[in-house]
Write a protein that holds these residues in place. Sequence first.
Motif, PDB file in Angstrom:
ATOM      1  N   VAL A 334       0.826  -1.212   0.000  1.00  0.00           N
ATOM      2  CA  VAL A 334       0.000   0.000   0.000  1.00  0.00           C
ATOM      3  C   VAL A 334       0.864   1.267   0.000  1.00  0.00           C
ATOM      4  N   ILE A 335       2.131   1.155   0.364  1.00  0.00           N
ATOM      5  CA  ILE A 335       3.029   2.306   0.177  1.00  0.00           C
ATOM      6  C   ILE A 335       3.950   2.077  -1.026  1.00  0.00           C
ATOM      7  N   GLY A 336       3.651   1.012  -1.795  1.00  0.00           N
ATOM      8  CA  GLY A 336       4.448   0.697  -2.975  1.00  0.00           C
ATOM      9  C   GLY A 336       3.578   0.582  -4.200  1.00  0.00           C
ATOM     10  N   GLU A 337       3.457  -0.626  -4.722  1.00  0.00           N
ATOM     11  CA  GLU A 337       2.765  -0.832  -6.002  1.00  0.00           C
ATOM     12  C   GLU A 337       1.272  -0.535  -5.933  1.00  0.00           C
ATOM     13  N   ALA A 338       0.667  -0.624  -4.746  1.00  0.00           N
ATOM     14  CA  ALA A 338      -0.768  -0.343  -4.612  1.00  0.00           C
ATOM     15  C   ALA A 338      -0.994   0.964  -3.855  1.00  0.00           C
ATOM     16  N   SER A 339      -0.141   1.941  -4.099  1.00  0.00           N
ATOM     17  CA  SER A 339      -0.206   3.202  -3.339  1.00  0.00           C
ATOM     18  C   SER A 339      -1.513   3.957  -3.574  1.00  0.00           C
ATOM     19  N   HIS A 340      -2.208   3.669  -4.681  1.00  0.00           N
ATOM     20  CA  HIS A 340      -3.481   4.342  -4.936  1.00  0.00           C
ATOM     21  C   HIS A 340      -4.527   4.012  -3.870  1.00  0.00           C
ATOM     22  N   LEU A 341      -4.308   2.904  -3.129  1.00  0.00           N
ATOM     23  CA  LEU A 341      -5.249   2.525  -2.090  1.00  0.00           C
ATOM     24  C   LEU A 341      -5.042   3.292  -0.791  1.00  0.00           C
ATOM     25  N   SER A 342      -3.892   3.912  -0.647  1.00  0.00           N
ATOM     26  CA  SER A 342      -3.534   4.513   0.640  1.00  0.00           C
ATOM     27  C   SER A 342      -4.368   5.739   0.975  1.00  0.00           C
ATOM     28  N   PHE A 346       1.659  11.137  -2.514  1.00  0.00           N
ATOM     29  CA  PHE A 346       3.076  10.855  -2.346  1.00  0.00           C
ATOM     30  C   PHE A 346       3.913  12.032  -2.849  1.00  0.00           C
ATOM     31  N   SER A 347       5.079  12.203  -2.248  1.00  0.00           N
ATOM     32  CA  SER A 347       5.980  13.286  -2.629  1.00  0.00           C
ATOM     33  C   SER A 347       6.701  12.950  -3.921  1.00  0.00           C
ATOM     34  N   ALA A 348       7.515  13.904  -4.400  1.00  0.00           N
ATOM     35  CA  ALA A 348       8.329  13.660  -5.590  1.00  0.00           C
ATOM     36  C   ALA A 348       9.325  12.538  -5.354  1.00  0.00           C
ATOM     37  N   ILE A 353       5.891  11.887   4.079  1.00  0.00           N
ATOM     38  CA  ILE A 353       6.426  12.377   5.340  1.00  0.00           C
ATOM     39  C   ILE A 353       5.474  13.455   5.846  1.00  0.00           C
ATOM     40  N   HIS A 354       4.847  13.187   6.977  1.00  0.00           N
ATOM     41  CA  HIS A 354       3.870  14.141   7.509  1.00  0.00           C
ATOM     42  C   HIS A 354       4.556  15.479   7.784  1.00  0.00           C
ATOM     43  N   GLY A 366      13.714   6.814   2.459  1.00  0.00           N
ATOM     44  CA  GLY A 366      13.710   6.411   1.059  1.00  0.00           C
ATOM     45  C   GLY A 366      12.322   6.357   0.450  1.00  0.00           C
ATOM     46  N   GLN A 367      12.277   5.935  -0.809  1.00  0.00           N
ATOM     47  CA  GLN A 367      10.996   5.800  -1.484  1.00  0.00           C
ATOM     48  C   GLN A 367      10.212   4.634  -0.894  1.00  0.00           C
ATOM     49  N   ASN A 368       8.905   4.662  -1.122  1.00  0.00           N
ATOM     50  CA  ASN A 368       7.992   3.653  -0.574  1.00  0.00           C
ATOM     51  C   ASN A 368       8.089   3.579   0.941  1.00  0.00           C
ATOM     52  N   CYS A 369       8.159   4.755   1.565  1.00  0.00           N
ATOM     53  CA  CYS A 369       8.171   4.860   3.029  1.00  0.00           C
ATOM     54  C   CYS A 369       7.072   5.809   3.483  1.00  0.00           C
ATOM     55  N   MET A 370       6.670   5.660   4.742  1.00  0.00           N
ATOM     56  CA  MET A 370       5.707   6.558   5.341  1.00  0.00           C
ATOM     57  C   MET A 370       6.184   6.928   6.739  1.00  0.00           C
ATOM     58  N   LEU A 371       6.127   8.203   7.050  1.00  0.00           N
ATOM     59  CA  LEU A 371       6.502   8.707   8.367  1.00  0.00           C
ATOM     60  C   LEU A 371       5.325   9.502   8.911  1.00  0.00           C
TER      61      LEU A 371
END
Length: 461
Positions: A334-342, A346-348, A353-354, A366-371
């Motif tokens: 959900v933070i990678g290939e299915a990010s549309h579900l999140s 997402f940033s550039a 990152i909140h 890095g990419q595919n991360c959430m903070l």
Amino acid sequence: MDFQVVVLAGGTSKKLVPLVSKEVPKALLPVANRPVLSYVLELLEHSNLKDLIVVVEGQDAALRVGGWISGAYVDRLHVEVAAVPEDVGTAGALRAIAHHLTANDILVVSGDLVCDVSPGAVAAAHRRHGAAVTAMLCSVPVSGPLESGSSSGKDKTKKPGCCNIIGLDPTKQFLLYIATGPEIERDIRVQKSILRAVGQMEIRADLMDAHLYAFKRAVLQEVLDQKDAFQSLQQDVLPYLVRSQLRSELSLNGAPHTEENGHDKVVPGINQVMLSQLLAKTSTPSFHELYAMGPNGSAPVRRTHKCCVYIASQDKYCARLNSIQAFSDINRDVIGEASHLSGYSFSAQNNIIHPSAELGSKTTVGQNCMLGEGSQLGDKCSVKRSVIGRHCRIGSNVKVVNSVVMNHVTISDGCSIQGSVICSNAQLQERVVLKDCQVGAGFVVTSGSEYKGEFLAKKER
């Protein structure tokens, strides 16, 4: 559409210990910092299915889930939360709320389903065929941890598992056979009557029963009443309906007809087999014609019911959070290939990152991360392919790879976390090394500890 929707949200599943607890039932486990149940509720909302019964096992869990729903979905959904006893199973849960079911058709959805397939499409297929049951099938999700040291994010060990053995008619609209759980290790046995009726059948091992079903209410209630030992929709109710579809014991239509109860054995391990080649001696009308006619083409005399499928296209995402591995896989996806579900932007740098999060000097996310909101990372930290929850305190020189860190976690200086899940309010003291571990809520891992493949949790009193 006159469908009643039931969401089976579970309780505190033993398979998910130590991730679940009395404070965090299964429905509230975080996927990309949102309760997993939110994905099903919003999927239903987008299909304009807004009048729901959410069934939760256990009174305490039901109160927590109900409290969250009433705050998050006020003025958006009309939800009745029903508490049922723990460990009654999915069929038992429906049996317990049967008096609430009044519509002609019932849509039953697992609360741990994360997908982008429209439930409305399943409901429409069910109505179109006049089926007793319609099951949604999807591609088996890729499972397995990412290689901790792989910078590319690719892992040769990731592969689809085998969830079900499924038999389909040539049109791929009718379900002729299904085996789940321990049954998939056994030889496949199929009713002769079904083989004669359909002429040929395709055996598939690459599809998963997504636990999204449309039932004719009269059928569902009759089976639940008559088969009081049935506990599981997937392992009891659905296979029973499939086995008996040409010799139906249900009082739906037509007159009784006695069918032979023979089986033909199919060699296990065949992916696609045309059973007509094995049974060339059987020549009968097509499967659809058999439903409609009696002997010699006369008026219908057989008592039958239809078991149908809706197969999601391969570009759709569909997975169930029903194991610890699935929890990690779905958070990764959900933070990678299915990010549309999140539901997030997402940033550039392809991460989230909140705005209130704080990063120290020379710290990289890095990419595919959430903070999450209010979390703080010290100097020279590295976060790769991971989810970090709200209000976490992370020291300096900390590495987090392929992991999920829930809310209010404290991670001290010099820790290394790979392929692990850290539950809320846990504390990792200095220089802790974890690989493929699960740390329960509130647990303290002492300084300098190293663990691999361990469950670390407080003993329940």
